[in-house]
Write an enzyme that holds these catalytic residues in place. Structure first.
Site, PDB file in Angstrom:
ATOM      1  N   GLU A  33       0.812  -1.217   0.000  1.00  0.00           N
ATOM      2  CA  GLU A  33       0.000   0.000   0.000  1.00  0.00           C
ATOM      3  C   GLU A  33       0.848   1.270   0.000  1.00  0.00           C
ATOM      4  OE1 GLU A  33      -3.460   0.269   2.415  1.00  0.00           O
ATOM      5  OE2 GLU A  33      -4.205  -1.705   1.850  1.00  0.00           O
ATOM      6  N   HIS A  83      -1.633  -1.695  10.462  1.00  0.00           N
ATOM      7  CA  HIS A  83      -1.169  -3.078  10.464  1.00  0.00           C
ATOM      8  C   HIS A  83       0.026  -3.233  11.401  1.00  0.00           C
ATOM      9  CE1 HIS A  83      -3.172  -4.943   6.774  1.00  0.00           C
ATOM     10  NE2 HIS A  83      -3.610  -3.700   6.784  1.00  0.00           N
TER      11      HIS A  83
END
Length: 528
Positions: A236, A510
């Protein structure tokens, strides 16, 4: 594919592309700000309450009008830029390559096999959510450019520290066994959000270098990235400016970086079946020279995921030589699978493509005069090993080819494992907003339940989790797998360490993961 610094075949094409992109950027930026001014993170909301600021409605009203007018004013120029930019994507290579000559040449090689016949390799993977600022805010994250800078500095700080290990047999926190934090390098990074960078400079538990030895796998929850990471995979990293910031910071430690990985515009080229607004988001940094690299785009993405060129990047790296001067290489693969819940069939098909593409890449680049010492697959798989909704992916054959050190079997994790997907609404709460606090939270089962995403139930079926006498783990969707069947037969692999990393607390949603492999090569059979 040959590695070139530019993604384009020559300077003229690159120049036309730069002009087209320069025409697009102002309109894109105003649209980004138009959305961002209307979408606040929970941190910004709490700060306004503390400051008793009641001007937010006026800020949204006038900001929206201003950015909308500017967006409309620059739209014609952006359309002209698009007409220049889009056709050039057909001749664009699927990544840009940065090579930095290391100040210490020994950093770019591992002489372990040549000197002793064994060596250790450290891998790390992290999803950073470096989207355009407006889109990142839907994940309760903002300030993409500042986050990219802070993340890069955190990573360099962690991987460049001395590697001190303390083995711990107790499940209790090993913070009391930590060496002095004064040996850590100091990083002058900007404060972002609720993350106090000064506290990141001196985490308790260089700690974590206390490895837990309660199972067959040494493991730790660490407030720092592992020392001396050899290959780093990031997901990402969609924003181009953020990718360049990361490259400029990480090149201090990694001499070989692949970024802006993926394809844009109509894919396949000259067909309008799928238009890619974003690249794959993959970013790879390696200490070792990259000999070959190949990218594949998933053709079966659907919904919002189809706007990004998610896929697989495979690289072959040069490690050095063995004791008989035979070339030593490794294979590293990173991916980011389909995201929406309830669409496991798409992910399973993508996993089939991943294993097929890896096999083809290795077959095409295998040389008879070299030894392969590792074959690693990592990334954000977007499914876990505990959710009933992910049962199909949990039983996929990829786990028969590659080993997952955290997995006890389909649908069952090892008891020491922790989830890696944080609950977005609570990213800035005190228990998770610093590396040390997040470390303590992950060590507590009761706290994990509050801050780690829970399993996804299957439609129309009640969720029973965890099973009797099993710990509450949560969703682990970030993986580092390794394969032994594809490496040279004289090599033996053992896991030296599995790491759950809390250093990016407050900077992403995350938990990064790390894996350290120890490889021993039998010199008597090195020529076989």
């Amino acid at each position: 594919m040959a590695l070139q610094a530019s993604a384009f075949p020559n300077g003229f094409v690159a120049g036309i592309h730069a002009v087209g992109w320069a025409f697009i950027v102002p309109c894109f930026w105003f649209l980004d700000r138009l959305i961002a001014v209307c979408k606040s993170t929970t941190l910004e909301q709490s700060q306004r309450l503390e400051q008793e600021c009641y001007l937010r409605p006026l800020e949204v009203f006038f900001g929206s009008i201003t950015f909308f007018i500017l967006f409309l004013a620059t739209a014609p120029l952006a359309f002209l830029g698009f007409l220049l930019w889009a056709p050039l994507q057909a001749c664009r290579r699927p990544f840009s390559y940065h090579r930095e000559i290391p100040s210490l040449p020994e950093k770019a090689t591992n002489k372990g096999f040549e000197l002793t016949g064994k060596a250790s390799f450290v891998f790390a993977s992290a999803n950073l959510c470096l989207l355009p600022d407006s889109l990142a805010r839907f994940n309760n994250l903002a300030n993409t450019q500042r986050r990219a800078t802070a993340i890069g500095q955190c990573i360099v700080q962690g991987i460049s520290r001395p590697n001190i290990r303390i083995l711990v047999d107790s499940p209790s926190s090993c913070g009391t066994l930590s060496p002095s934090s004064s040996i850590l390098p100091t990083v002058n990074s900007p404060t972002y959000g609720a993350t106090d960078q000064s506290s990141q400079q001196n985490p308790r538990a260089l700690s974590s270098q206390g490895l837990r030895q309660q199972s067959d796998v040494p493991w730790e929850i660490s407030p720092l990235f592992p020392a001396n990471v050899d290959i780093l995979c990031l997901e990402e990293v969609f924003d181009k400016r953020a990718a360049r910031k990361l490259t400029n910071i990480l090149k201090l430690e990694f001499g070989h970086i692949l970024y802006d990985i993926g394809v844009y515009a109509c894919q396949p080229p000259c067909r309008c079946s799928s238009f890619k607004f974003f690249n794959s988001g993959l970013f790879l940094a390696s200490r070792f020279p990259v000999l070959e690299a190949q990218y594949h785009c998933f053709p079966n993405s659907r919904g919002e995921d189809a706007l990004a060129a998610k896929g697989l990047l495979s690289v072959k790296v040069l490690i050095g030589k063995n004791q008989k001067q035979k070339r030593v290489v490794g294979y590293f693969n990173c991916t980011h699978l389909h995201a929406p819940e309830g669409e496991g069939e798409i992910r399973c098909i993508q996993l089939e493509m991943v294993t097929k593409w890896i096999a083809e890449f290795q077959a095409a680049n295998k040389q008879p005069d070299e030894d392969v010492v590792f074959d690693v697959l990592c990334g954000d798989f977007n499914f876990d090993n505990c959710s009933p909704d992910d049962r199909q992916e949990q039983s996929h054959s990829v786990f028969e080819e590659y080993k997952d050190p955290c997995r006890a079997g389909p649908g069952k994790e090892k008891p020491w494992v922790t989830g890696t997907l944080l609950e977005q609404p609570t990213l800035y709460e005190e228990d998770v907003n610093t590396p040390e606090n997040l470390q303590r939270t992950l060590e507590s089962e009761d706290l994990r339940k509050r801050f780690i995403a829970p399993p996804v139930p299957k439609a129309a079926f009640p969720l029973v989790y965890p099973e009797t006498d099993q710990p509450w783990i949560g969703r682990r969707i970030d993986y580092i797998l390794y394969r032994e069947s594809s490496i040279s037969k004289q090599c033996r692999t053992e896991i030296e360490e599995v790491t759950f990393i809390t250093q990016l607390a407050g900077l992403t949603d995350h938990i990064p993961v790390g894996l350290k492999l120890n490889v021993v090569m039998d010199s008597d059979s090195a020529d076989e």
